[in-house]
Design a protein around this motif. Structure first.
Motif, mmCIF file in Angstrom:
data_model
loop_
_atom_site.group_PDB
_atom_site.id
_atom_site.type_symbol
_atom_site.label_atom_id
_atom_site.label_comp_id
_atom_site.label_asym_id
_atom_site.label_seq_id
_atom_site.Cartn_x
_atom_site.Cartn_y
_atom_site.Cartn_z
ATOM 1 N N ASP A 158 0.824 -1.207 0.000
ATOM 2 C CA ASP A 158 0.000 0.000 0.000
ATOM 3 C C ASP A 158 0.857 1.256 0.000
ATOM 4 N N GLN A 159 2.017 1.197 0.662
ATOM 5 C CA GLN A 159 2.933 2.340 0.662
ATOM 6 C C GLN A 159 3.584 2.524 -0.703
ATOM 7 N N ILE A 160 3.968 1.421 -1.330
ATOM 8 C CA ILE A 160 4.564 1.511 -2.676
ATOM 9 C C ILE A 160 3.530 2.033 -3.658
ATOM 10 N N ASP A 161 2.316 1.518 -3.568
ATOM 11 C CA ASP A 161 1.234 1.998 -4.441
ATOM 12 C C ASP A 161 1.056 3.508 -4.294
ATOM 13 N N ARG A 162 1.086 3.967 -3.064
ATOM 14 C CA ARG A 162 0.885 5.403 -2.811
ATOM 15 C C ARG A 162 2.014 6.226 -3.401
ATOM 16 N N LEU A 163 3.252 5.749 -3.241
ATOM 17 C CA LEU A 163 4.384 6.474 -3.817
ATOM 18 C C LEU A 163 4.258 6.550 -5.338
ATOM 19 N N LEU A 164 3.892 5.436 -5.966
ATOM 20 C CA LEU A 164 3.748 5.421 -7.423
ATOM 21 C C LEU A 164 2.615 6.330 -7.878
ATOM 22 N N ALA A 165 1.554 6.406 -7.092
ATOM 23 C CA ALA A 165 0.410 7.235 -7.467
ATOM 24 C C ALA A 165 0.701 8.721 -7.308
ATOM 25 N N GLU A 166 1.515 9.069 -6.311
ATOM 26 C CA GLU A 166 1.722 10.477 -5.977
ATOM 27 C C GLU A 166 2.985 11.067 -6.586
ATOM 28 N N THR A 167 3.817 10.241 -7.206
ATOM 29 C CA THR A 167 5.010 10.730 -7.888
ATOM 30 C C THR A 167 5.135 10.024 -9.234
ATOM 31 N N ALA A 168 6.092 10.474 -10.044
ATOM 32 C CA ALA A 168 6.363 9.833 -11.334
ATOM 33 C C ALA A 168 7.553 8.889 -11.253
ATOM 34 N N ILE A 169 8.040 8.629 -10.039
ATOM 35 C CA ILE A 169 9.237 7.812 -9.876
ATOM 36 C C ILE A 169 8.944 6.351 -10.208
ATOM 37 N N ASP A 170 9.924 5.678 -10.787
ATOM 38 C CA ASP A 170 9.835 4.238 -11.000
ATOM 39 C C ASP A 170 10.576 3.514 -9.884
ATOM 40 N N LEU A 171 10.494 2.182 -9.894
ATOM 41 C CA LEU A 171 11.004 1.388 -8.788
ATOM 42 C C LEU A 171 12.320 0.712 -9.103
ATOM 43 N N CYS A 172 13.157 0.628 -8.066
ATOM 44 C CA CYS A 172 14.167 -0.415 -7.987
ATOM 45 C C CYS A 172 13.499 -1.500 -7.150
ATOM 46 N N PHE A 173 13.049 -2.563 -7.801
ATOM 47 C CA PHE A 173 12.267 -3.584 -7.114
ATOM 48 C C PHE A 173 13.183 -4.647 -6.548
ATOM 49 N N ASP A 174 13.030 -4.908 -5.244
ATOM 50 C CA ASP A 174 13.856 -5.884 -4.548
ATOM 51 C C ASP A 174 12.988 -7.075 -4.157
ATOM 52 N N THR A 175 13.288 -8.249 -4.734
ATOM 53 C CA THR A 175 12.450 -9.427 -4.503
ATOM 54 C C THR A 175 12.458 -9.857 -3.038
ATOM 55 N N GLY A 176 13.602 -9.732 -2.373
ATOM 56 C CA GLY A 176 13.688 -10.145 -0.984
ATOM 57 C C GLY A 176 12.976 -9.209 -0.034
ATOM 58 N N HIS A 177 13.162 -7.919 -0.211
ATOM 59 C CA HIS A 177 12.496 -6.964 0.664
ATOM 60 C C HIS A 177 10.987 -7.035 0.494
#
Length: 284
Positions: A158-177
């Protein structure tokens, strides 16, 4: 796909007082068979462009990106963030590395309040992310991505979703985290794939994770207990992750990271080599 590694796999989390010198790290990451490396903590590898270029070339290594950890919960630190990103971006640009990654600093938060921000704190975080993206992408032509991380304000879906919705930043996605909190990395990657620019490959020991989820083991102590286990040994289906990246023609960096347990019987070099052998088996 070029599979890289990073200084954190050798326990290097700061620019000084590490068990390995920068020369030893470069020697060993090359010896393990990797052709790419992250920069690691800014200042660990040489800041001198010519020296670093020569040392990488001598070992047949390429620099693929740099990761900067910052206290995004502290809005007053914004000038420091931008000043460091200017230096880091100039170095990346000079060495032909096209990516910079930012992430929140878990140590900023009081014990028991990890990642907790009020409305003003979240607004400060998102504004810093926007300003950082404007600088790194607008002025230096590099790609900036944000790394969700355990114990920070951006770790759960839900926090990642919110960041993506409120900014144009893309992710460095970490499978373990992502898997740490019993979230499904593959499903979330499928959901957000157009917003994934960079990938960290880690795996999670389900037995250690269960102790964290039950409250028996703290997040901080779980690292030493080996919650982030070698890629072949964990619950994340790394082969399926790689298949997804290949099917979607992913072109961003892919970095193996290995947090070393306190009772590990393998050295960082041995772990790095075993992880790469596993990755090569997937790709063969």
């Amino acid at each position: 796909m070029l599979i890289a590694n990073a200084p954190c796999s050798w326990g290097i989390t700061g620019s000084a007082s590490n068990a390995y010198s920068w020369q030893q790290y470069l020697d060993q990451v090359a010896e393990a068979g990797y052709r790419g490396t992250e920069l690691g903590p800014y200042g660990f590898l040489p800041k001198d462009v010519g020296l670093l270029r020569d040392e990488l070339a001598r070992r047949d290594l390429v620099l693929i990106g740099g990761v900067h950890v910052h206290s995004f919960g502290d809005a007053t630190s914004a000038p420091d963030l931008l000043a460091t990103l200017r230096e880091l971006s100039a170095l990346m640009q000079s060495l032909g590395a096209g990516h910079v990654v930012i992430m929140d600093r878990s140590e900023f938060y009081p014990k028991g309040q990890e990642g907790v921000l009020d409305a003003a704190g979240w607004a400060g975080l998102t504004q810093m992310v926007r300003d950082a993206q404007s600088l790194v992408e607008g002025e230096y032509g590099l790609k900036l991505s944000f790394h969700p991380h355990i114990g920070t304000a951006v770790e759960k879906e839900d926090q990642i979703d919110r960041l993506l919705a409120e900014t144009a930043i893309d992710l460095c996605f970490d499978t373990g985290h992502h898997a740490f909190w019993d979230q499904d990395p593959l499903a979330y990657m499928e959901k957000t794939f157009p917003r994934i620019a960079y990938v960290h490959l880690k795996n999670v020991d389900p037995k250690v994770r269960a102790r964290v989820l039950s409250g028996e083991l703290s997040v901080a102590d779980s690292y030493g207990a080996g919650v982030m286990c070698p890629l072949p040994d964990g619950i994340v289906d790394i082969q399926a992750v790689m298949q997804l990246l290949q099917q979607r023609h992913f072109t961003g960096p892919i970095v193996v990271e290995q947090d070393v347990a306190s009772n590990a019987v393998e050295t960082p070099l041995q772990l790095a080599a075993r992880n790469l052998a596993y990755m090569n088996g997937i790709n063969s």
